[in-house]
Design an enzyme around this catalytic site. Structure first.
Site, PDB file in Angstrom:
ATOM      1  CG  PHE A  18      84.538  44.685 -20.218  1.00 30.02           C
ATOM      2  CD1 PHE A  18      84.357  44.894 -21.578  1.00 30.02           C
ATOM      3  CD2 PHE A  18      83.868  45.513 -19.329  1.00 30.02           C
ATOM      4  CE1 PHE A  18      83.537  45.908 -22.039  1.00 30.02           C
ATOM      5  CE2 PHE A  18      83.045  46.524 -19.771  1.00 30.02           C
ATOM      6  CZ  PHE A  18      82.875  46.727 -21.130  1.00 30.02           C
ATOM      7  CD  GLU A 175      82.519  59.441 -19.279  1.00 31.13           C
ATOM      8  OE1 GLU A 175      83.270  59.335 -20.254  1.00 31.13           O
ATOM      9  OE2 GLU A 175      82.115  58.453 -18.660  1.00 31.13           O
TER      10      GLU A 175
HETATM   11  C1  LIG Z   1      79.935  53.639 -14.434  1.00 27.67           C
HETATM   12  C2  LIG Z   1      81.211  53.020 -14.956  1.00 27.67           C
HETATM   13  C3  LIG Z   1      81.866  53.610 -16.012  1.00 27.67           C
HETATM   14  C4  LIG Z   1      83.047  53.048 -16.516  1.00 27.67           C
HETATM   15  N1  LIG Z   1      83.648  53.649 -17.577  1.00 27.67           N
HETATM   16  C5  LIG Z   1      84.727  53.051 -18.137  1.00 27.67           C
HETATM   17  C6  LIG Z   1      85.307  53.593 -19.305  1.00 27.67           C
HETATM   18  O1  LIG Z   1      84.874  54.631 -19.830  1.00 27.67           O
HETATM   19  N2  LIG Z   1      86.368  52.940 -19.857  1.00 27.67           N
HETATM   20  C7  LIG Z   1      86.851  51.790 -19.305  1.00 27.67           C
HETATM   21  O2  LIG Z   1      87.780  51.205 -19.872  1.00 27.67           O
HETATM   22  N3  LIG Z   1      86.349  51.273 -18.176  1.00 27.67           N
HETATM   23  C8  LIG Z   1      85.286  51.869 -17.578  1.00 27.67           C
HETATM   24  N4  LIG Z   1      84.737  51.349 -16.449  1.00 27.67           N
HETATM   25  C9  LIG Z   1      85.411  50.211 -15.781  1.00 27.67           C
HETATM   26  C10 LIG Z   1      85.101  48.905 -16.477  1.00 27.67           C
HETATM   27  O3  LIG Z   1      83.726  48.777 -16.691  1.00 27.67           O
HETATM   28  C11 LIG Z   1      85.636  47.777 -15.604  1.00 27.67           C
HETATM   29  O4  LIG Z   1      87.017  47.961 -15.445  1.00 27.67           O
HETATM   30  C12 LIG Z   1      85.363  46.431 -16.229  1.00 27.67           C
HETATM   31  O5  LIG Z   1      83.976  46.214 -16.291  1.00 27.67           O
HETATM   32  C13 LIG Z   1      86.024  45.324 -15.410  1.00 27.67           C
HETATM   33  O6  LIG Z   1      85.721  44.097 -15.989  1.00 27.67           O
HETATM   34  P1  LIG Z   1      85.562  42.802 -15.071  1.00 27.67           P
HETATM   35  O7  LIG Z   1      85.370  41.653 -16.000  1.00 27.67           O
HETATM   36  O8  LIG Z   1      86.652  42.740 -14.080  1.00 27.67           O
HETATM   37  O9  LIG Z   1      84.251  43.057 -14.217  1.00 27.67           O
HETATM   38  P2  LIG Z   1      82.777  43.369 -14.687  1.00 27.67           P
HETATM   39  O10 LIG Z   1      82.727  43.824 -16.093  1.00 27.67           O
HETATM   40  O11 LIG Z   1      82.199  44.247 -13.641  1.00 27.67           O
HETATM   41  O12 LIG Z   1      82.073  41.949 -14.630  1.00 27.67           O
HETATM   42  C14 LIG Z   1      81.889  41.240 -13.439  1.00 27.67           C
HETATM   43  C15 LIG Z   1      80.785  40.233 -13.666  1.00 27.67           C
HETATM   44  O13 LIG Z   1      80.762  39.331 -12.571  1.00 27.67           O
HETATM   45  C16 LIG Z   1      79.435  39.088 -12.183  1.00 27.67           C
HETATM   46  N5  LIG Z   1      79.464  38.714 -10.764  1.00 27.67           N
HETATM   47  C17 LIG Z   1      79.947  39.447  -9.739  1.00 27.67           C
HETATM   48  N6  LIG Z   1      79.832  38.771  -8.594  1.00 27.67           N
HETATM   49  C18 LIG Z   1      79.270  37.580  -8.891  1.00 27.67           C
HETATM   50  C19 LIG Z   1      78.898  36.456  -8.123  1.00 27.67           C
HETATM   51  N7  LIG Z   1      79.096  36.410  -6.799  1.00 27.67           N
HETATM   52  N8  LIG Z   1      78.343  35.393  -8.748  1.00 27.67           N
HETATM   53  C20 LIG Z   1      78.133  35.425 -10.093  1.00 27.67           C
HETATM   54  N9  LIG Z   1      78.473  36.466 -10.875  1.00 27.67           N
HETATM   55  C21 LIG Z   1      79.036  37.536 -10.284  1.00 27.67           C
HETATM   56  C22 LIG Z   1      78.739  40.410 -12.442  1.00 27.67           C
HETATM   57  O14 LIG Z   1      77.336  40.234 -12.572  1.00 27.67           O
HETATM   58  C23 LIG Z   1      79.401  40.870 -13.733  1.00 27.67           C
HETATM   59  O15 LIG Z   1      78.723  40.435 -14.874  1.00 27.67           O
HETATM   60  C24 LIG Z   1      83.563  51.887 -15.911  1.00 27.67           C
HETATM   61  C25 LIG Z   1      82.913  51.292 -14.839  1.00 27.67           C
HETATM   62  C26 LIG Z   1      81.745  51.858 -14.360  1.00 27.67           C
HETATM   63  C27 LIG Z   1      81.030  51.204 -13.202  1.00 27.67           C
END
Ligand SMILES: Cc1cc2nc3c(=O)[nH]c(=O)nc-3n(C[C@H](O)[C@H](O)[C@H](O)COP(=O)(O)OP(=O)(O)OC[C@H]3O[C@@H](n4cnc5c(N)ncnc54)[C@H](O)[C@@H]3O)c2cc1C
Length: 424
Positions: A18, A175
């Site tokens: 995200f 959920e």
């Molecule tokens: C089961 C579940 C249910 C959820 N439900 C909700 C909800 O209902 N509402 C809500 O708002 N939030 C929810 N969340 C939380 C939400 O999904 C996270 O807060 C959000 O995804 C965070 O975004 P981010 O960009 O920090 O990380 P992420 O979306 O996790 O993205 C991280 C990205 O980095 C990549 N990555 C990681 N390490 C490496 C590496 N070493 N090299 C290359 N790429 C890498 C991964 O592949 C991934 O694509 C939920 C999470 C989970 C797991």
């Protein structure tokens, strides 16, 4: 003497979740070259992962190829690669296959994974839910448990096969528990001959005093009552002390169960370790107010991998809207810097918290304004469909939900990743 053309500013974004994707979207039109690196080839809508794990949605309904999402942006190069470290002094990203990527500005958006509070040995018995593979593995375990119970003649072993334990009663645990209970109560009964799936036990164990601890007390109480209404056994204030292939021990009691799901804790990606930067207990990098890493003004870190407080001193939650707001902020900050403009600190705005409890029941906490029940469920559904990417997925998810709600049919009840061979 000829002057070499000036190279555009190179922004490397690690992680197309995200936060990372929103940064890339926000940089549209800026005079930059962008390299977006992710170890997966797809962006994943994690809030609906539990619906893949419980056979309500198919994997392709909640994930999109990253390359395709950015196909119209000539200045963006998408790389399928895993980052293993950062050489901050040399301004290089180190890939795990030995390659390196030079950057002018780096954005770390690598998210988090589940954590077992020092008990990593529990992971094989109590898998968590974070990736599409996790979801299909859980779906397999849940469906295989019913299949094995159908052939099991020993009552104790059959009962263990029909006991589903979920550890952690945050939104994901709630959920999952609600949906597994509905699977057993409404979707599966007619399909089996030797077992009565109504007798399946769904046990939700939480160390804290209430379910949905991040929501207001009355919504937690409503969620608990609703879960119990669909047959979920809610165990509060009881920490799990042991997980094994045969079951769990919690609050000093032993429960035989062949399916255990971990929804209890998260640990940040190793971004802080890569930079030897300050981190909190969950490994989250402690960033400055402008989301840069202390001592590294050319490195931003965002989303679940960072710890930062809002204007009132409360921790910014690890949720998708927070990661998206941070991604948008970083894109704007990079643009401002390129124009030599100053830019204020990141300010988080909390829009609200939502959780689905079961069919036609949800809770929404907007702070002053709270909702529960069917209206909340409609808002929950519409919001999730709205935030999905692409018309095809929106229509497809809406249709799948219509089917679940009108007919109790869950179309994605496929056991993949192996045959019926024992241990496969
Ligand atoms: C089961 C579940 C249910 C959820 N439900 C909700 C909800 O209902 N509402 C809500 O708002 N939030 C929810 N969340 C939380 C939400 O999904 C996270 O807060 C959000 O995804 C965070 O975004 P981010 O960009 O920090 O990380 P992420 O979306 O996790 O993205 C991280 C990205 O980095 C990549 N990555 C990681 N390490 C490496 C590496 N070493 N090299 C290359 N790429 C890498 C991964 O592949 C991934 O694509 C939920 C999470 C989970 C797991």
């Amino acid at each position: 003497m000829t002057n070499a053309p000036k190279q555009p500013h190179h922004v490397v974004i690690v992680g197309a979740g995200f936060g990372g994707l929103e940064t890339a979207f926000g940089l549209a039109g800026a005079p930059v070259k962008i390299t977006l690196v992710d170890r997966r080839n797809h962006h994943l809508f994690q809030p609906l992962l539990y619906q893949v794990a419980t056979a309500s949605l198919a994997t392709s309904e909640i994930a999109w190829p990253i390359r395709h999402l950015l196909r119209g942006r000539q200045e963006v190069t998408t790389l399928f690669a895993t980052v293993g470290g950062i050489d901050a002094a040399g301004k290089r990203v180190l890939l795990d296959d030995g390659d390196t990527l030079a950057y002018d500005t780096l954005v770390l958006a690598t998210g988090a994974r589940h954590a077992y509070f020092g008990h990593d040995e529990w992971e094989p018995f109590a898998p968590g839910l974070k990736t599409l593979e996790d979801a299909t593995t859980l779906r397999r375990r849940i469906l295989v448990a019913f299949e094995r119970a159908e052939r099991e003649t020993d009552p104790a072993r059959r009962a263990a096969l029909l006991t589903f334990v979920i550890i952690g009663a945050g939104p994901t645990g709630v959920e999952l528990a609600g949906t597994i209970a509905e699977l057993a109560q409404h979707t599966l009964p007619q399909d089996f001959r030797n077992i009565d799936t109504h007798k399946a036990r769904v046990v939700l164990i939480e160390a804290g005093p209430r379910v949905l601890a991040g929501f207001a007390d009355d919504l937690s109480a409503y969620a608990q009552k609703s879960l119990e209404g669909i047959g979920v056994e809610v165990m509060l204030g009881q920490a799990v002390t042991e997980c094994s292939a045969d079951g769990v021990t919690y609050g000093g009691k032993r429960l035989d169960a062949r399916t255990i799901i971990w929804a209890a804790g998260v640990r940040a990606s190793p971004a802080a370790e890569w930079l030897n930067a300050p981190a909190d207990r969950a490994g989250r990098l402690q960033v400055e107010r402008d989301l840069t890493v202390p001592g590294h003004p050319d490195i931003f870190a965002i989303g679940d991998t960072v710890a930062i407080n809002d204007a009132n001193g409360h921790p910014v939650p690890g949720i998708a809207p927070a990661a998206k707001q941070q991604g948008r902020y970083v894109a704007a900050a990079i643009k401002a810097r390129l124009n030599s403009n100053s830019f204020g600190p990141f300010i988080y705005r909390h829009a609200g918290s939502l959780a689905q409890i079961g069919k036609r029941k949800a809770v929404i906490d907007f702070g002053k304004f709270k909702l529960r029940g069917t209206i909340a469920w409609w808002i929950w559904g519409i919001a999730h469909i709205y935030f999905l990417i692409g018309l095809r997925n929106r229509l497809s998810v809406a249709l799948s939900w219509l089917w679940v709600h009108a007919r109790d049919q869950r179309a994605a009840r496929l056991i993949t990743q192996g045959s019926s061979k024992v241990g496969k």
